[in-house]
Design a protein around this motif. Structure first.
Motif, short mmCIF file in Angstrom:
data_model
loop_
_atom_site.label_atom_id
_atom_site.label_comp_id
_atom_site.label_asym_id
_atom_site.label_seq_id
_atom_site.Cartn_x
_atom_site.Cartn_y
_atom_site.Cartn_z
N ILE A 63 0.85 -1.20 0.00
CA ILE A 63 0.00 0.00 0.00
C ILE A 63 0.89 1.24 0.00
CG2 ILE A 63 -1.74 1.32 1.28
CD1 ILE A 63 -2.66 -1.37 2.47
N VAL A 64 0.58 2.20 -0.87
CA VAL A 64 1.26 3.49 -0.91
C VAL A 64 0.23 4.58 -0.67
CG1 VAL A 64 2.55 5.12 -2.34
CG2 VAL A 64 3.07 2.67 -2.46
N ASP A 65 0.53 5.49 0.20
CA ASP A 65 -0.34 6.64 0.47
C ASP A 65 0.38 7.89 -0.04
OD1 ASP A 65 -2.06 8.52 1.38
OD2 ASP A 65 -1.91 7.99 3.50
N SER A 66 -0.02 8.40 -1.19
CA SER A 66 0.67 9.55 -1.80
C SER A 66 0.16 10.87 -1.19
CB SER A 66 0.42 9.58 -3.31
OG SER A 66 1.12 8.53 -3.94
N SER A 67 1.09 11.76 -0.95
CA SER A 67 0.75 13.06 -0.40
C SER A 67 0.04 13.91 -1.45
CB SER A 67 2.02 13.78 0.05
OG SER A 67 1.73 15.13 0.40
N LEU A 68 -0.94 14.69 -1.00
CA LEU A 68 -1.64 15.63 -1.90
C LEU A 68 -0.95 16.98 -1.99
CD1 LEU A 68 -5.32 14.87 -0.85
CD2 LEU A 68 -4.13 14.09 -2.92
N HIS A 69 0.13 17.14 -1.22
CA HIS A 69 0.80 18.44 -1.17
C HIS A 69 2.05 18.49 -2.03
CE1 HIS A 69 -1.94 19.50 2.04
NE2 HIS A 69 -1.59 18.41 2.70
N LEU A 70 2.44 17.36 -2.58
CA LEU A 70 3.61 17.33 -3.45
C LEU A 70 3.15 16.99 -4.86
CD1 LEU A 70 6.18 15.43 -1.19
CD2 LEU A 70 6.05 17.89 -1.62
N TYR A 71 3.59 17.81 -5.81
CA TYR A 71 3.21 17.59 -7.20
C TYR A 71 4.49 17.48 -8.04
CZ TYR A 71 -1.48 18.96 -5.77
OH TYR A 71 -2.70 19.01 -5.15
N PRO A 72 5.11 16.31 -8.10
CA PRO A 72 6.31 16.17 -8.93
C PRO A 72 5.93 16.13 -10.41
CG PRO A 72 5.70 14.07 -7.98
CD PRO A 72 4.74 15.08 -7.42
N ASN A 73 5.81 17.32 -11.01
CA ASN A 73 5.29 17.42 -12.37
C ASN A 73 6.14 16.67 -13.39
OD1 ASN A 73 3.03 18.98 -11.72
ND2 ASN A 73 4.26 20.87 -11.71
N PHE A 74 7.42 16.41 -13.06
CA PHE A 74 8.27 15.78 -14.05
C PHE A 74 7.85 14.33 -14.33
CE2 PHE A 74 10.37 15.26 -9.94
CZ PHE A 74 10.51 13.88 -9.87
N LYS A 75 6.95 13.75 -13.48
CA LYS A 75 6.54 12.37 -13.76
C LYS A 75 5.41 12.32 -14.79
CE LYS A 75 2.97 11.30 -10.28
NZ LYS A 75 2.62 10.47 -9.12
N PHE A 76 4.82 13.49 -15.09
CA PHE A 76 3.72 13.53 -16.06
C PHE A 76 4.22 14.02 -17.42
CE2 PHE A 76 1.82 14.52 -11.85
CZ PHE A 76 1.04 13.38 -11.72
N PRO A 77 3.62 13.51 -18.50
CA PRO A 77 3.98 14.06 -19.81
C PRO A 77 3.41 15.48 -19.96
CG PRO A 77 2.20 12.45 -20.02
CD PRO A 77 2.66 12.41 -18.59
N PRO A 78 3.98 16.28 -20.89
CA PRO A 78 5.05 15.92 -21.84
C PRO A 78 6.42 15.85 -21.15
CG PRO A 78 4.49 18.23 -22.08
CD PRO A 78 3.51 17.67 -21.09
N TYR A 79 7.33 14.96 -21.72
CA TYR A 79 8.60 14.69 -21.08
C TYR A 79 9.78 15.44 -21.71
CZ TYR A 79 6.06 10.91 -18.81
OH TYR A 79 5.15 10.20 -18.07
#
Length: 342
Positions: A314-330
């Motif tokens: 189980i992973v509980d991801s934080s709603l306060h961190l937005y690592p945009n580099f994981k989303f496209p466009p790359y």
């Protein structure tokens, strides 16, 4: 085969891991099955822990149902049937089966200690133990001395007449008594060999000169009969063991750590013990289970808890961190990803 202990021991692990359970007792010991049902009914409501009838028809009905897990202790052939039924629902199983567990005594062994421990392990519960030494392989140099010590040790542990010993039990039922009685003629009796059908008593027995095709050497004995096979070279023992189905246990008596290591490294078994018998099953820190034809999966101690548990990631991801580099466009992000991966 210890019908009370073998029902309760895995049940403890199942309860500890938070499961409800259905217990199907052994049909070989019907009075124990009744006592087990009374005991569990006193302690648990049926929707948590239920005990079924001990007959095989009930087992067949149970195997048609869908379970999260099936734990089975018994014979190899019915173990295959249980696994086949479980496969219809992709139900995971633990199978605790049995087989031909070898006991090897090398020419450097402490023969008196070996005799005492072999007699205890083999004739415990009248040989009706899944990890009992099933056959004895002894170096030809020490064969006569060892068998003499074993016959003397039987008398020391159970008296001149084991039938009168309070420590020597009986064969579980008439069917198994008849099966074992038929095996007594498959070799030369070194000691023992007497029986009493009315009492279901069979004496601790050593046999030699066994035909290679005898059921004594092809089927699990599960009784107080110990075939003795001489050998001249330890590699002959290794080859003999490896040419057959993988055993539930292996016992080797030697004073040499090098020889013991060689035996363990060149054979496969569910468990093993050097210079003793049975005790590997009594250590709660060690998992107990078979391999190949002798079973799959393990239990005892913490291993029982693990057997009846599902490891859920189980992973509980934080709603306060937005690592945009994981989303496209790359585009222009690859160099940053490479730095993070270093």
């Amino acid at each position: 085969n210890y019908p009370l202990q073998l029902a309760l021991s895995p049940l403890i692990g199942a309860i500890a891991a938070g499961n409800c359970a259905i217990v199907k007792p052994s049909g070989e010991a019907p009075r124990t099955a009744v006592a087990l049902q009374e005991l569990i009914d006193e302690c648990f409501e049926e929707e948590y822990i239920a005990v079924t009838d001990a007959d095989r028809e009930t087992t067949e009905l149970l195997l048609q149902e869908r379970f999260d897990y099936i734990f089975y202790t018994g014979g190899v052939e019915y173990g295959r049937h249980v696994m086949q039924a479980a496969s219809r629902h992709l139900t995971p199983v633990t199978l605790e089966l049995g087989g031909k567990s070898p006991c090897i005594v090398d020419d450097d062994a402490d023969l008196k200690a070996a005799a005492r421990r072999i007699v205890w392990g083999k004739f415990l519960n009248c040989g009706q133990t899944c990890v009992a030494p099933d056959y004895l392989m002894v170096h030809r140099k020490v064969q006569d001395k060892l068998t003499e010590h074993i016959c003397d040790e039987i008398t020391r542990q159970y008296g001149e007449n084991p039938q009168q010993s309070p420590d020597y039990p009986r064969i579980v039922n008439a069917r198994h008594f008849d099966r074992l009685s038929a095996l007594l003629s498959h070799g030369t009796i070194l000691c023992g060999g007497t029986s009493d059908p009315a009492d279901r008593y069979m004496a601790p027995t050593l046999l030699t000169d066994i035909p290679l095709q005898s059921p004594l050497l092809t089927d699990e004995i599960f009784g107080p009969i110990l075939p003795v096979l001489p050998f001249d070279d330890i590699d002959d023992c290794v080859e003999y063991i490896n040419d057959r189905e993988k055993p539930l246990a292996l016992y080797y008596f030697t004073r040499s750590k090098k020889r013991a290591r060689y035996m363990i490294q060149h054979t496969t078994s569910g468990g093993a013990c050097i210079n003793d018998t049975i005790v590997q099953t009594a250590n709660g820190n060690l998992p107990f289970g078979g391999i190949g034809n002798s079973g799959m999966g393990a239990y005892h101690g913490r291993e029982s808890f693990e057997t009846f548990s599902h490891r859920r990631s189980i992973v509980d991801s934080s709603l306060h961190l937005y690592p945009n580099f994981k989303f496209p466009p790359y585009a222009d992000k690859l160099k940053w990803l490479k730095r993070l991966m270093k």
